[in-house]
Design a protein around this motif. Structure first.
Motif, PDB file in Angstrom:
ATOM      1  N   GLN A   7      18.100   9.550  36.545  1.00  0.00           N
ATOM      2  CA  GLN A   7      18.622   8.211  36.830  1.00  0.00           C
ATOM      3  C   GLN A   7      20.136   8.282  37.057  1.00  0.00           C
ATOM      4  OE1 GLN A   7      17.762   5.315  33.761  1.00  0.00           O
ATOM      5  NE2 GLN A   7      19.380   3.962  34.463  1.00  0.00           N
ATOM      6  N   ASP A   8      20.826   9.021  36.217  1.00  0.00           N
ATOM      7  CA  ASP A   8      22.277   9.164  36.353  1.00  0.00           C
ATOM      8  C   ASP A   8      22.661   9.932  37.618  1.00  0.00           C
ATOM      9  OD1 ASP A   8      22.577   7.766  33.981  1.00  0.00           O
ATOM     10  OD2 ASP A   8      22.900   9.574  32.769  1.00  0.00           O
ATOM     11  N   ILE A   9      21.912  10.986  37.930  1.00  0.00           N
ATOM     12  CA  ILE A   9      22.191  11.782  39.128  1.00  0.00           C
ATOM     13  C   ILE A   9      22.087  10.906  40.375  1.00  0.00           C
ATOM     14  CG2 ILE A   9      21.248  13.608  40.622  1.00  0.00           C
ATOM     15  CD1 ILE A   9      20.570  15.122  37.951  1.00  0.00           C
ATOM     16  N   PHE A  10      21.062  10.058  40.423  1.00  0.00           N
ATOM     17  CA  PHE A  10      20.853   9.207  41.588  1.00  0.00           C
ATOM     18  C   PHE A  10      21.668   7.926  41.544  1.00  0.00           C
ATOM     19  CE2 PHE A  10      17.086  11.902  41.897  1.00  0.00           C
ATOM     20  CZ  PHE A  10      17.070  12.165  43.253  1.00  0.00           C
ATOM     21  N   GLY A  11      22.222   7.605  40.393  1.00  0.00           N
ATOM     22  CA  GLY A  11      23.005   6.384  40.274  1.00  0.00           C
ATOM     23  C   GLY A  11      22.148   5.135  40.265  1.00  0.00           C
ATOM     24  N   PHE A  12      20.891   5.278  39.807  1.00  0.00           N
ATOM     25  CA  PHE A  12      19.984   4.134  39.738  1.00  0.00           C
ATOM     26  C   PHE A  12      20.340   3.277  38.526  1.00  0.00           C
ATOM     27  CE2 PHE A  12      16.338   6.796  41.782  1.00  0.00           C
ATOM     28  CZ  PHE A  12      16.909   6.636  43.027  1.00  0.00           C
ATOM     29  N   ALA A  13      20.243   1.963  38.671  1.00  0.00           N
ATOM     30  CA  ALA A  13      20.514   1.047  37.561  1.00  0.00           C
ATOM     31  C   ALA A  13      19.414   1.118  36.504  1.00  0.00           C
ATOM     32  CB  ALA A  13      20.655  -0.381  38.078  1.00  0.00           C
ATOM     33  N   THR A  14      18.183   1.388  36.939  1.00  0.00           N
ATOM     34  CA  THR A  14      17.050   1.507  36.014  1.00  0.00           C
ATOM     35  C   THR A  14      16.264   2.775  36.367  1.00  0.00           C
ATOM     36  OG1 THR A  14      15.447   0.332  37.393  1.00  0.00           O
ATOM     37  CG2 THR A  14      16.843  -1.023  35.927  1.00  0.00           C
ATOM     38  N   PRO A  15      15.430   3.254  35.464  1.00  0.00           N
ATOM     39  CA  PRO A  15      14.650   4.462  35.731  1.00  0.00           C
ATOM     40  C   PRO A  15      13.334   4.203  36.459  1.00  0.00           C
ATOM     41  CG  PRO A  15      14.279   3.782  33.491  1.00  0.00           C
ATOM     42  CD  PRO A  15      15.300   2.824  34.066  1.00  0.00           C
ATOM     43  N   GLN A  16      13.083   2.958  36.844  1.00  0.00           N
ATOM     44  CA  GLN A  16      11.779   2.589  37.395  1.00  0.00           C
ATOM     45  C   GLN A  16      11.356   3.437  38.593  1.00  0.00           C
ATOM     46  OE1 GLN A  16      11.367   1.071  34.366  1.00  0.00           O
ATOM     47  NE2 GLN A  16       9.620   0.439  35.573  1.00  0.00           N
ATOM     48  N   ALA A  17      12.265   3.720  39.500  1.00  0.00           N
ATOM     49  CA  ALA A  17      11.911   4.513  40.688  1.00  0.00           C
ATOM     50  C   ALA A  17      11.408   5.894  40.288  1.00  0.00           C
ATOM     51  CB  ALA A  17      13.102   4.631  41.626  1.00  0.00           C
ATOM     52  N   ILE A  18      12.061   6.500  39.325  1.00  0.00           N
ATOM     53  CA  ILE A  18      11.663   7.844  38.887  1.00  0.00           C
ATOM     54  C   ILE A  18      10.293   7.804  38.232  1.00  0.00           C
ATOM     55  CG2 ILE A  18      12.274   9.760  37.352  1.00  0.00           C
ATOM     56  CD1 ILE A  18      15.276   8.690  37.881  1.00  0.00           C
ATOM     57  N   TYR A  19      10.041   6.783  37.406  1.00  0.00           N
ATOM     58  CA  TYR A  19       8.709   6.642  36.800  1.00  0.00           C
ATOM     59  C   TYR A  19       7.641   6.436  37.879  1.00  0.00           C
ATOM     60  CZ  TYR A  19      10.634   6.482  32.088  1.00  0.00           C
ATOM     61  OH  TYR A  19      11.257   6.801  30.911  1.00  0.00           O
ATOM     62  N   LYS A  20       7.965   5.662  38.897  1.00  0.00           N
ATOM     63  CA  LYS A  20       7.004   5.440  39.991  1.00  0.00           C
ATOM     64  C   LYS A  20       6.724   6.741  40.728  1.00  0.00           C
ATOM     65  CE  LYS A  20       7.910   0.553  40.838  1.00  0.00           C
ATOM     66  NZ  LYS A  20       8.414  -0.444  41.789  1.00  0.00           N
ATOM     67  N   TRP A  21       7.753   7.558  40.956  1.00  0.00           N
ATOM     68  CA  TRP A  21       7.545   8.860  41.593  1.00  0.00           C
ATOM     69  C   TRP A  21       6.614   9.700  40.738  1.00  0.00           C
ATOM     70  CZ3 TRP A  21      13.411  10.354  42.259  1.00  0.00           C
ATOM     71  CH2 TRP A  21      14.010   9.501  43.188  1.00  0.00           C
ATOM     72  N   GLN A  22       6.902   9.774  39.434  1.00  0.00           N
ATOM     73  CA  GLN A  22       6.132  10.636  38.533  1.00  0.00           C
ATOM     74  C   GLN A  22       4.693  10.173  38.371  1.00  0.00           C
ATOM     75  OE1 GLN A  22       9.485  12.536  35.594  1.00  0.00           O
ATOM     76  NE2 GLN A  22       8.368  10.800  34.831  1.00  0.00           N
ATOM     77  N   HIS A  23       4.459   8.872  38.449  1.00  0.00           N
ATOM     78  CA  HIS A  23       3.101   8.348  38.310  1.00  0.00           C
ATOM     79  C   HIS A  23       2.343   8.317  39.638  1.00  0.00           C
ATOM     80  CE1 HIS A  23       4.781   6.447  34.505  1.00  0.00           C
ATOM     81  NE2 HIS A  23       3.858   7.304  34.115  1.00  0.00           N
ATOM     82  N   GLY A  24       3.013   8.687  40.729  1.00  0.00           N
ATOM     83  CA  GLY A  24       2.353   8.742  42.025  1.00  0.00           C
ATOM     84  C   GLY A  24       2.121   7.389  42.657  1.00  0.00           C
ATOM     85  N   THR A  25       2.879   6.366  42.230  1.00  0.00           N
ATOM     86  CA  THR A  25       2.733   5.044  42.842  1.00  0.00           C
ATOM     87  C   THR A  25       3.757   4.807  43.938  1.00  0.00           C
ATOM     88  OG1 THR A  25       4.086   4.039  41.100  1.00  0.00           O
ATOM     89  CG2 THR A  25       1.704   4.019  40.774  1.00  0.00           C
ATOM     90  N   ALA A  26       4.735   5.712  44.049  1.00  0.00           N
ATOM     91  CA  ALA A  26       5.742   5.642  45.115  1.00  0.00           C
ATOM     92  C   ALA A  26       6.247   7.052  45.370  1.00  0.00           C
ATOM     93  CB  ALA A  26       6.901   4.735  44.712  1.00  0.00           C
ATOM     94  N   LEU A  27       6.764   7.248  46.562  1.00  0.00           N
ATOM     95  CA  LEU A  27       7.359   8.539  46.921  1.00  0.00           C
ATOM     96  C   LEU A  27       8.869   8.382  47.060  1.00  0.00           C
ATOM     97  CD1 LEU A  27       4.878   9.722  49.686  1.00  0.00           C
ATOM     98  CD2 LEU A  27       5.168  10.743  47.423  1.00  0.00           C
ATOM     99  N   PRO A  28       9.615   9.439  46.734  1.00  0.00           N
ATOM    100  CA  PRO A  28      11.054   9.366  46.984  1.00  0.00           C
ATOM    101  C   PRO A  28      11.314   9.295  48.483  1.00  0.00           C
ATOM    102  CG  PRO A  28      10.433  11.531  46.085  1.00  0.00           C
ATOM    103  CD  PRO A  28       9.204  10.695  46.125  1.00  0.00           C
TER     104      PRO A  28
END
Length: 79
Positions: free
Chosen positions: A31-52
């Motif tokens: 989250q810090d590396i990408f500068g995301f305000a929340t970790p939601q995108a990373i969780y979505k990537w890991q759960h396979g509900t979204a792609l980076p």
């Protein structure tokens, strides 16, 4: 017969999670590396509900020191 490659989102997410853990990184670290305000995108990537996005995929590959092909899980469908 045409073969069509598709991205397996669930296995790609598993790859991201595995590589993150293998590199000793937390979700918060990414989250810090990408500068995301929340970790939601990373969780979505890991759960396979979204792609980076492509640019985020390139950053992930650099952070994990792998090729993008090592992150993406490709299935080939024969139709």
């Amino acid at each position: 017969m045409l073969t069509m490659p598709t991205i397996n989102m669930e296995r790609t997410g598993q790859n991201i999670m595995h590589l993150r853990k293998q590199n000793g990184l937390s979700v918060k670290d990414l989250q810090d590396i990408f500068g995301f305000a929340t970790p939601q995108a990373i969780y979505k990537w890991q759960h396979g509900t979204a792609l980076p996005t492509i640019d985020n995929l390139v950053v992930l590959a650099a952070v994990f020191q792998v090729h993008t092909d090592d992150i993406l899980a490709i299935d080939v469908l024969v139709g």
